[in-house]
Design a protein around this motif. Structure first.
Motif, PDB file in Angstrom:
ATOM      1  N   LYS A  34       0.920  -1.103   0.036  1.00 21.00           N
ATOM      2  CA  LYS A  34      -0.056  -0.115   0.026  1.00 21.00           C
ATOM      3  C   LYS A  34       0.789   1.120   0.013  1.00 21.00           C
ATOM      4  O   LYS A  34       0.422   2.097   0.731  1.00 21.00           O
ATOM      5  N   ILE A  35       1.944   1.303  -0.955  1.00 20.76           N
ATOM      6  CA  ILE A  35       2.851   2.642  -0.865  1.00 20.76           C
ATOM      7  C   ILE A  35       1.982   3.609  -1.243  1.00 20.76           C
ATOM      8  O   ILE A  35       2.051   4.775  -0.744  1.00 20.76           O
ATOM      9  N   ASN A  54      10.840   6.110  -5.142  1.00 25.53           N
ATOM     10  CA  ASN A  54      10.921   5.320  -6.573  1.00 25.53           C
ATOM     11  C   ASN A  54       9.852   4.431  -6.692  1.00 25.53           C
ATOM     12  O   ASN A  54       8.790   4.381  -5.930  1.00 25.53           O
ATOM     13  N   ASP A  55       9.870   3.587  -7.816  1.00 26.39           N
ATOM     14  CA  ASP A  55       9.068   2.661  -7.797  1.00 26.39           C
ATOM     15  C   ASP A  55       8.511   1.594  -6.655  1.00 26.39           C
ATOM     16  O   ASP A  55       7.469   0.900  -6.661  1.00 26.39           O
ATOM     17  N   PHE A  56       9.455   1.335  -5.938  1.00 23.15           N
ATOM     18  CA  PHE A  56       9.432   0.281  -4.837  1.00 23.15           C
ATOM     19  C   PHE A  56       9.649   0.822  -3.495  1.00 23.15           C
ATOM     20  O   PHE A  56       9.507   0.134  -2.498  1.00 23.15           O
ATOM     21  N   TYR A  57      10.059   2.138  -3.139  1.00 22.53           N
ATOM     22  CA  TYR A  57      10.599   2.357  -1.929  1.00 22.53           C
ATOM     23  C   TYR A  57       9.826   3.943  -1.728  1.00 22.53           C
ATOM     24  O   TYR A  57       9.938   4.866  -2.802  1.00 22.53           O
ATOM     25  N   SER A  70      10.085   4.995   6.681  1.00 20.37           N
ATOM     26  CA  SER A  70      10.187   4.207   5.184  1.00 20.37           C
ATOM     27  C   SER A  70       9.063   3.066   4.999  1.00 20.37           C
ATOM     28  O   SER A  70       8.908   2.437   5.929  1.00 20.37           O
ATOM     29  N   PHE A  71       8.814   2.908   3.673  1.00 18.72           N
ATOM     30  CA  PHE A  71       8.042   2.027   3.225  1.00 18.72           C
ATOM     31  C   PHE A  71       8.523   1.362   1.957  1.00 18.72           C
ATOM     32  O   PHE A  71       9.000   2.037   0.859  1.00 18.72           O
ATOM     33  N   LEU A  72       8.368   0.113   1.910  1.00 18.23           N
ATOM     34  CA  LEU A  72       9.101  -0.674   0.919  1.00 18.23           C
ATOM     35  C   LEU A  72       7.981  -1.753   0.227  1.00 18.23           C
ATOM     36  O   LEU A  72       7.274  -2.593   1.142  1.00 18.23           O
ATOM     37  N   ILE A 131      -4.958   7.018  16.038  1.00 21.20           N
ATOM     38  CA  ILE A 131      -5.537   6.610  14.629  1.00 21.20           C
ATOM     39  C   ILE A 131      -4.670   5.581  14.167  1.00 21.20           C
ATOM     40  O   ILE A 131      -3.577   5.219  14.725  1.00 21.20           O
ATOM     41  N   VAL A 132      -5.212   4.950  12.897  1.00 27.67           N
ATOM     42  CA  VAL A 132      -4.502   3.796  12.348  1.00 27.67           C
ATOM     43  C   VAL A 132      -4.241   4.365  10.955  1.00 27.67           C
ATOM     44  O   VAL A 132      -5.262   4.798  10.084  1.00 27.67           O
ATOM     45  N   ASP A 133      -3.082   3.757  10.347  1.00 27.52           N
ATOM     46  CA  ASP A 133      -2.702   4.186   8.921  1.00 27.52           C
ATOM     47  C   ASP A 133      -3.220   3.063   8.043  1.00 27.52           C
ATOM     48  O   ASP A 133      -3.886   2.257   8.614  1.00 27.52           O
ATOM     49  N   PRO A 134      -3.052   3.298   6.827  1.00 29.52           N
ATOM     50  CA  PRO A 134      -3.653   2.249   5.866  1.00 29.52           C
ATOM     51  C   PRO A 134      -3.326   0.881   6.079  1.00 29.52           C
ATOM     52  O   PRO A 134      -3.709  -0.007   5.378  1.00 29.52           O
TER      53      PRO A 134
END
Length: 149
Positions: A34-35, A54-57, A70-72, A131-134
Motif C-alpha cells: 500500500k505504498i 521510486n517505484d518500490f520505496y 520508510s515503506f518498501l 489513529i490507524v494508518d492504511p
C-alpha cells in the motif's frame, strides 16, 4: 604495577568509547503493498514530507524533518529475503510526540480521520489520541505531561 593496570584500563575504556557511535539515527521501515495509500495518508493527514521515492520505496519525514519513516514494496527483486515479506497489519505501532495534541486532534477530526482512541489524559502523564494508518499500524499522537499519581 597499579599505575600500569590503571593506564591499561583507561586505554581500554577510551578504545571502547572511540568505537561507539556518538550519533545514531533511526529510520523504521514497513514492507507494504500500500505504498500509494500510505503516501497519501502520511502527507495529507500528518503533514509528512517526501524525502525520496521510486517505484518500490518511499522515504517520508516528519514536518520538522527530525525523523523519517520508510515503506518498501514486498518481494522486490532488488531486496534480500529479509526485506521482502509484507507486514501483516498486527503487532506494530508508532508514537508521535507533539506539542499541540489538542489542535492536531481537532484538525484530524475536521478532516474526517477516524479516531481509534479519543483524546484523553492518562494517569501516567500522557495526553493523547490514536489513529490507524492504511497498513493497520496504530499511531499514538501524544503530548507528555506530568503524571497525576
Amino acid at each position: 604495577m597499579k599505575k600500569l593496570v590503571l593506564i591499561a584500563l583507561t586505554l581500554t575504556i577510551c578504545s571502547v568509547n572511540a568505537q561507539t557511535p556518538k550519533k545514531m539515527k533511526l529510520n523504521a521501515g514497513i514492507v507494504t503493498e500500500k505504498i500509494k495509500e500510505t503516501k497519501e495518508f502520511y502527507t495529507t493527514v500528518l503533514d509528512f514530507g517526501v524525502t525520496f521515492e521510486n517505484d518500490f520505496y518511499l522515504l517520508l519525514h516528519t514536518p520538522d524533518k527530525s525523523a523519517q519513516l520508510s515503506f518498501l514494496l514486498p518481494n522486490h527483486p532488488s531486496q534480500k529475503p529479509i526485506f521482502q515479506s509484507p507486514f501483516n497489519g498486527k503487532g506494530a505501532y508508532l508514537t508521535i510526540e507533539v506539542e499541540n495534541v489538542d489542535d492536531i486532534y481537532e484538525k484530524l477530526k475536521s478532516k474526517g480521520v477516524k479516531i481509534e482512541i479519543e483524546l484523553r489524559d492518562e494517569p501516567w502523564g500522557d495526553r493523547h489520541f490514536a489513529i490507524v494508518d492504511p497498513n493497520g499500524i496504530g499511531i499514538d499522537l501524544v503530548k507528555y505531561t506530568e503524571p497525576t499519581e
